[in-house]
Design an enzyme around this catalytic site. Sequence first.
Site, mmCIF file in Angstrom:
data_model
loop_
_atom_site.group_PDB
_atom_site.id
_atom_site.type_symbol
_atom_site.label_atom_id
_atom_site.label_comp_id
_atom_site.label_asym_id
_atom_site.label_seq_id
_atom_site.Cartn_x
_atom_site.Cartn_y
_atom_site.Cartn_z
ATOM 1 N N CYS A 63 6.233 0.039 7.198
ATOM 2 C CA CYS A 63 5.830 1.232 6.457
ATOM 3 C C CYS A 63 7.017 1.662 5.599
ATOM 4 O O CYS A 63 8.139 1.735 6.104
ATOM 5 C CB CYS A 63 5.453 2.343 7.433
ATOM 6 S SG CYS A 63 4.968 3.872 6.601
ATOM 7 N N LEU A 64 6.757 1.945 4.333
ATOM 8 C CA LEU A 64 7.860 2.335 3.445
ATOM 9 C C LEU A 64 8.548 3.622 3.913
ATOM 10 O O LEU A 64 9.701 3.856 3.576
ATOM 11 C CB LEU A 64 7.363 2.487 2.001
ATOM 12 C CG LEU A 64 6.877 1.196 1.327
ATOM 13 C CD1 LEU A 64 6.333 1.505 -0.063
ATOM 14 C CD2 LEU A 64 7.977 0.145 1.264
ATOM 15 N N HIS B 210 -2.213 7.602 6.957
ATOM 16 C CA HIS B 210 -1.291 8.542 6.301
ATOM 17 C C HIS B 210 -2.014 9.803 5.838
ATOM 18 O O HIS B 210 -1.445 10.895 5.865
ATOM 19 C CB HIS B 210 -0.629 7.889 5.079
ATOM 20 C CG HIS B 210 0.550 7.040 5.423
ATOM 21 N ND1 HIS B 210 1.711 7.556 5.948
ATOM 22 C CD2 HIS B 210 0.763 5.703 5.303
ATOM 23 C CE1 HIS B 210 2.588 6.572 6.134
ATOM 24 N NE2 HIS B 210 2.034 5.432 5.758
ATOM 25 N N GLN C 295 3.256 9.935 1.013
ATOM 26 C CA GLN C 295 4.516 9.185 0.983
ATOM 27 C C GLN C 295 5.303 9.388 -0.309
ATOM 28 O O GLN C 295 6.432 8.907 -0.423
ATOM 29 C CB GLN C 295 4.252 7.686 1.162
ATOM 30 C CG GLN C 295 3.741 7.341 2.538
ATOM 31 C CD GLN C 295 3.569 5.851 2.671
ATOM 32 O OE1 GLN C 295 2.578 5.297 2.214
ATOM 33 N NE2 GLN C 295 4.545 5.183 3.267
ATOM 34 N N GLY D 195 0.841 -1.189 0.000
ATOM 35 C CA GLY D 195 0.000 0.000 0.000
ATOM 36 C C GLY D 195 0.877 1.240 0.000
ATOM 37 O O GLY D 195 2.036 1.181 0.422
ATOM 38 N N HIS E 129 -4.093 1.372 7.596
ATOM 39 C CA HIS E 129 -2.735 1.934 7.692
ATOM 40 C C HIS E 129 -2.564 3.093 6.700
ATOM 41 O O HIS E 129 -2.080 4.164 7.068
ATOM 42 C CB HIS E 129 -1.692 0.841 7.430
ATOM 43 C CG HIS E 129 -0.274 1.342 7.409
ATOM 44 N ND1 HIS E 129 0.634 1.071 8.409
ATOM 45 C CD2 HIS E 129 0.381 2.130 6.517
ATOM 46 C CE1 HIS E 129 1.784 1.675 8.129
ATOM 47 N NE2 HIS E 129 1.670 2.315 6.975
ATOM 48 N N GLU E 130 -2.970 2.874 5.459
ATOM 49 C CA GLU E 130 -2.804 3.922 4.436
ATOM 50 C C GLU E 130 -3.704 5.120 4.720
ATOM 51 O O GLU E 130 -3.318 6.268 4.505
ATOM 52 C CB GLU E 130 -3.079 3.376 3.030
ATOM 53 C CG GLU E 130 -2.166 2.236 2.590
ATOM 54 C CD GLU E 130 -0.689 2.471 2.840
ATOM 55 O OE1 GLU E 130 -0.249 3.641 2.827
ATOM 56 O OE2 GLU E 130 0.031 1.498 3.073
#
Length: 188
Positions: free
Chosen positions: A98-99, A144, A54, A49, A140-141
């Site tokens: 997480c990226l 953000h 991000q 995701g 999660h996304e």
Amino acid sequence: MTEELNYIVTLYPTPVLRKEAAPVETFNEDLAKVVEAMYRRMYDSKGVGLAAPQVGLPQRILVINPTGEPEDKTGELALINPTIVDRFGDESTYEEGCLSFPGIYAEVKRPDKCKVEAMDVNGEKLELEFEGFASRVVQHEYDHLQGILLVDRMSSADKLKHRSALEGLVAEYKAANAPAPKRGMFGR
Ligand code: CO
């Protein structure tokens, strides 16, 4: 030749990650290109995701594919201006990555199911229900887009465990964004 957007992943603690993202107002070819570029970045980074902040865009756009497989499009989904209208079911704990926090994994407790209203990339209304891993990815996304990050969701034990890694990210950010020394401050 048209130029292709090529995003890099914005790392913690870059300020754009802390902003509440703004709604997308125009559904056009540019939006479609952003979404395509976000998919490419997600797959190239081995993510499941990715949210627009991000890649440095404070806009309410997210892409997911819980399989993480670019060849498997069944779970591939772009959500524009999503709202989680309900979260329900049992809560479970899972180790999330997480990226924007490379190498850091922390247990996060979330409800198993969620209901989402959003638009697709063409501006068509979507009403979707997610459960299990897909629901976790969406939640999660979605965080953000609210400026909420993995570090906010971790237990204090995990924060302690990852303290030096987190401080390392802060130090790298500061080093990369240090203001150029001002000339003429002294000895004028
Ligand atoms: Co993330």
